[in-house]
Design a protein around this motif. Sequence first.
Motif, short mmCIF file in Angstrom:
data_model
loop_
_atom_site.label_atom_id
_atom_site.label_comp_id
_atom_site.label_asym_id
_atom_site.label_seq_id
_atom_site.Cartn_x
_atom_site.Cartn_y
_atom_site.Cartn_z
N MET A 7 -0.05 0.07 -11.03
CA MET A 7 -0.52 -1.32 -11.10
C MET A 7 -1.72 -1.56 -10.19
SD MET A 7 1.18 -3.01 -13.30
CE MET A 7 0.73 -4.68 -12.84
N HIS A 8 -2.28 -0.51 -9.65
CA HIS A 8 -3.34 -0.64 -8.65
C HIS A 8 -4.48 -1.56 -9.10
CE1 HIS A 8 -6.09 0.57 -5.42
NE2 HIS A 8 -7.02 0.65 -6.36
N PHE A 9 -5.03 -1.27 -10.27
CA PHE A 9 -6.18 -2.05 -10.74
C PHE A 9 -5.85 -3.53 -10.88
CE2 PHE A 9 -7.75 2.03 -12.90
CZ PHE A 9 -8.58 2.32 -11.85
N PHE A 10 -4.71 -3.82 -11.47
CA PHE A 10 -4.37 -5.21 -11.74
C PHE A 10 -3.95 -5.94 -10.47
CE2 PHE A 10 -3.59 -2.85 -15.67
CZ PHE A 10 -4.50 -3.49 -16.48
N ALA A 11 -3.28 -5.24 -9.58
CA ALA A 11 -2.87 -5.87 -8.32
C ALA A 11 -4.09 -6.23 -7.48
CB ALA A 11 -1.96 -4.94 -7.54
N LYS A 12 -5.15 -5.45 -7.60
CA LYS A 12 -6.35 -5.72 -6.83
C LYS A 12 -6.93 -7.10 -7.16
CE LYS A 12 -9.05 -4.04 -3.63
NZ LYS A 12 -9.78 -2.79 -3.74
N PHE B 257 0.80 -1.21 0.00
CA PHE B 257 0.00 0.00 0.00
C PHE B 257 0.84 1.27 0.00
CE2 PHE B 257 -3.15 2.98 1.94
CZ PHE B 257 -4.11 2.88 0.94
N PHE B 258 1.91 1.28 0.75
CA PHE B 258 2.70 2.52 0.81
C PHE B 258 3.48 2.78 -0.48
CE2 PHE B 258 1.28 2.71 5.02
CZ PHE B 258 1.51 4.00 5.49
N PRO B 259 4.32 1.85 -0.94
CA PRO B 259 5.06 2.16 -2.18
C PRO B 259 4.18 2.29 -3.41
CG PRO B 259 5.44 -0.11 -1.51
CD PRO B 259 4.71 0.55 -0.39
N GLN B 260 3.09 1.52 -3.48
CA GLN B 260 2.30 1.49 -4.70
C GLN B 260 1.11 2.45 -4.71
OE1 GLN B 260 3.41 0.04 -7.33
NE2 GLN B 260 5.14 -0.83 -6.21
N HIS B 261 0.75 2.98 -3.57
CA HIS B 261 -0.33 3.96 -3.60
C HIS B 261 0.03 5.26 -2.87
CE1 HIS B 261 -4.15 5.73 -4.26
NE2 HIS B 261 -4.48 5.77 -2.97
N ILE B 262 0.34 5.18 -1.59
CA ILE B 262 0.62 6.41 -0.84
C ILE B 262 1.77 7.19 -1.46
CG2 ILE B 262 1.31 7.38 1.38
CD1 ILE B 262 -1.57 6.34 1.29
N HIS B 263 2.88 6.53 -1.70
CA HIS B 263 4.03 7.23 -2.30
C HIS B 263 3.68 7.77 -3.68
CE1 HIS B 263 7.03 4.69 0.30
NE2 HIS B 263 6.20 5.42 1.02
N ASN B 264 2.89 7.00 -4.42
CA ASN B 264 2.49 7.42 -5.76
C ASN B 264 1.61 8.66 -5.71
OD1 ASN B 264 2.19 7.30 -8.51
ND2 ASN B 264 1.54 5.16 -8.55
N VAL B 265 0.68 8.69 -4.77
CA VAL B 265 -0.19 9.86 -4.63
C VAL B 265 0.62 11.09 -4.24
CG1 VAL B 265 -2.07 10.90 -3.28
CG2 VAL B 265 -2.27 8.55 -4.10
N LEU B 266 1.57 10.93 -3.35
CA LEU B 266 2.41 12.07 -2.94
C LEU B 266 3.24 12.59 -4.12
CD1 LEU B 266 3.62 10.83 0.56
CD2 LEU B 266 1.81 12.49 0.05
N LYS B 267 3.75 11.66 -4.91
CA LYS B 267 4.53 12.08 -6.09
C LYS B 267 3.65 12.84 -7.07
CE LYS B 267 7.16 10.30 -10.01
NZ LYS B 267 7.64 9.08 -10.73
N GLN B 268 2.45 12.33 -7.32
CA GLN B 268 1.55 13.01 -8.25
C GLN B 268 1.06 14.34 -7.69
OE1 GLN B 268 1.53 12.02 -11.23
NE2 GLN B 268 2.65 10.15 -10.65
N THR B 269 0.91 14.43 -6.38
CA THR B 269 0.52 15.70 -5.77
C THR B 269 1.57 16.76 -6.07
OG1 THR B 269 -0.70 14.60 -3.97
CG2 THR B 269 0.00 16.87 -3.59
N LYS B 270 2.83 16.41 -5.93
CA LYS B 270 3.91 17.36 -6.22
C LYS B 270 3.98 17.69 -7.71
CE LYS B 270 7.89 16.82 -4.28
NZ LYS B 270 9.16 16.20 -3.84
N GLU B 271 3.91 16.66 -8.56
CA GLU B 271 4.08 16.89 -9.99
C GLU B 271 2.89 17.62 -10.61
OE1 GLU B 271 5.17 13.28 -11.98
OE2 GLU B 271 7.13 13.19 -10.99
N LEU B 272 1.69 17.20 -10.26
CA LEU B 272 0.51 17.88 -10.79
C LEU B 272 0.39 19.29 -10.23
CD1 LEU B 272 -2.19 15.04 -10.80
CD2 LEU B 272 -0.62 15.73 -12.62
#
Length: 218
Positions: free
Chosen positions: A150-155, A41-56
Motif C-alpha cells: 500500500m506504499h504508493f496509496f498511503a503516501k 514504516f516498519f510493518p509496511q515497508h521494512i518488514h515487507n522488504v525483509l520478506k521479499q529479500t528472503k523470498e526473492l
Amino acid sequence: MPKDNKQFKANFKKVYDDLYTLHPSSNNDEFRFRYLRVDWFFPQHIHNVLKQTKELGKRYFLEDDLEMALYGGLLHDVGLVYKRDTASPLGHEDRSGEYARDALTPLGYSNEFIEKVCECIKATEPSYHSTIPEALLVRNADAYAHMISMHFFAKANFSKDIASFIDWFSSKLDTTYSKITVPELQEELRPTVSFYKKMIENYENYQERDILTLTDDL
C-alpha cells in the motif's frame, strides 16, 4: 542461511531494535516526516522488504549471502531519519551506509562484509548500478515491496495535497519500476505499472476539463 544462525539472530535483533528506537513513535503527530513513524514504516515497508529479500533470494538469487542482503534491506532507509536535516530525501543512502558501518562494526563483522552491506544499500538508489548479487537482490526486494504494498496509496495520506502526491507518484512509479532487474518480475509488474499510468493520465486529463466539452460528441 547464515553460517551461525543463532548469533546472526542475536545480532540482527540488536540492530533492528536500535533502528526501531531511532524512528519517531506512533504518537508523534508533529513529526514532519510522518510516513517514517514506526507504526507505519516498519510493518509496511521494512518488514515487507525483509520478506521479499528472503523470498526473492530463494527464487532468483540462490547463491547470495542472505545475511548480508538482510542487513542491507533492514538498513537501506535509515538515512531518511539518521542525521537528516532537510526535507529532501536525497543522499539518504550515504547516511544509511554511515549508520550501517557504526552499527555492524562493534558486532565483529569484517570490513569487507560491511562494505558489501553498504553496496546493498547504495543499490536501492535508482541511478546506482551494482554488480554484486546481494545488492541486486536488495534493489529488487525494495522496489518489489513498494509495488505490491500500500506504499504508493498511503503516501497520499502523508502528502500536503493531491496534486503534490500525483507529481510524486508519477515520478516514483517510473523510478521504482526501473529498479527491477529480474525479467520475471518485470513481466509480472508491467500490467500494474500500465494501470497506474492510466490512472494518472485520467486524473490529469480531467483535472481542468470544461464540463460542457464532455457533451460535444453527443
